[in-house]
Design an enzyme around this catalytic site. Structure first.
Site, PDB file in Angstrom:
ATOM      1  N   ASP A   8     -58.452  47.817  55.826  1.00  0.00           N
ATOM      2  CA  ASP A   8     -56.931  47.720  54.424  1.00  0.00           C
ATOM      3  C   ASP A   8     -58.341  46.888  53.315  1.00  0.00           C
ATOM      4  OD1 ASP A   8     -55.681  48.975  56.271  1.00  0.00           O
ATOM      5  OD2 ASP A   8     -54.518  46.924  55.950  1.00  0.00           O
ATOM      6  N   ASP A 129     -43.686  54.283  56.078  1.00  0.00           N
ATOM      7  CA  ASP A 129     -44.011  53.148  56.656  1.00  0.00           C
ATOM      8  C   ASP A 129     -42.236  52.277  56.429  1.00  0.00           C
ATOM      9  OD1 ASP A 129     -46.499  53.447  56.298  1.00  0.00           O
ATOM     10  OD2 ASP A 129     -45.943  52.585  54.339  1.00  0.00           O
TER      11      ASP A 129
END
Length: 239
Positions: A8, A129
């Site tokens: 990330d 998500d």
């Protein structure tokens, strides 16, 4: 089942967030390309990248870090975060990404997902998500009334390569993935489903694999913290 080590990207560094909160980030490596090479050296078959700044900005922000990873690692790599138009999709795939992940636009502009999947077969994934079964967008900051399974089913005929399902409440929390919800989604659609969020042990990976319907798993913090040994995990999945 494929294990995807996660990198990330925030402000040019490899970080992990807790439940998607940008204010709760831990820097694990200030050189993401070095981190990527370490994962590749351990034997990974894929890399999973997220441009966290880009997810909030709506446009790529950590492009230099992604470019450096692509230049130094030759395993297929997928990227999500801030990819919201055809020009950006085409640009990333031209640079050598194996797959782009479309999240926010899957809710706000599903026709773009369909257009991209037709134009780039096998190279477009949908990122879903969710909190409590409802889809969140714009770096998880905006919650919608869209249900996960409904969104996934809407792309059944679109030709997308995979669905990456993240349970936000599990992400970075080291509490294990939401296996029942992920398995239910994988059984509800014909599109391959990749689990994300909370994958923190070898037992988690084996439990996901043993459902027989989940095609991949993404892990981040557990690999950085040492709770999950990448080489051992890859060997166990091969066995």
């Amino acid at each position: 089942m494929i294990l995807y080590p996660a990198i990330d990207l925030k402000d040019g560094q490899a970080v992990r967030l807790l439940r998607g909160d940008m204010e709760k980030s831990t820097v694990f490596n200030d050189n993401p390309a070095d981190q990527a090479r370490a994962f590749v050296d351990a034997g990974c078959e894929w890399l999973h990248l997220v441009d966290l700044n880009g997810a909030f900005a709506g446009t790529p922000v950590n492009g230099a870090a992604v470019d450096a990873i692509l230049a130094s690692c030759k395993v297929p790599t997928q990227l999500g975060g801030g990819i919201r138009d055809m020009a950006t999709i085409e640009s990333w795939l031209t640079k050598g990404l194996a797959r782009v992940i479309l999240g926010t636009v899957a809710v706000e502009n599903p026709d773009l997902v369909r257009e991209a999947a037709r134009a780039f077969p096998g190279q477009v994934a949908v990122g879903i998500d969710a909190r409590n079964g409802r889809v969140a967008t714009k770096g998880w900051a905006t919650e919608t009334d869209v249900m996960v399974t409904d969104l996934a089913k809407s792309f059944e005929d679109a030709g997308v390569a995979a669905i990456i399902y993240t349970d936000i409440n599990r992400d970075g929390a080291m509490q294990g993935p939401n296996i029942p919800a992920t398995e239910a989604l994988a059984r509800a659609v014909s599109i391959p489903v990749i689990a994300s969020g909370g994958v923190s042990s070898l037992n988690d990976l084996k439990a996901l694999r043993d459902t027989g319907v989940i095609s991949g798993a993404i892990s981040g913090r557990a690999l950085y913290d040492g709770a999950l040994d990448l080489s051992a995990a890859l060997a166990a999945l091969r066995d």
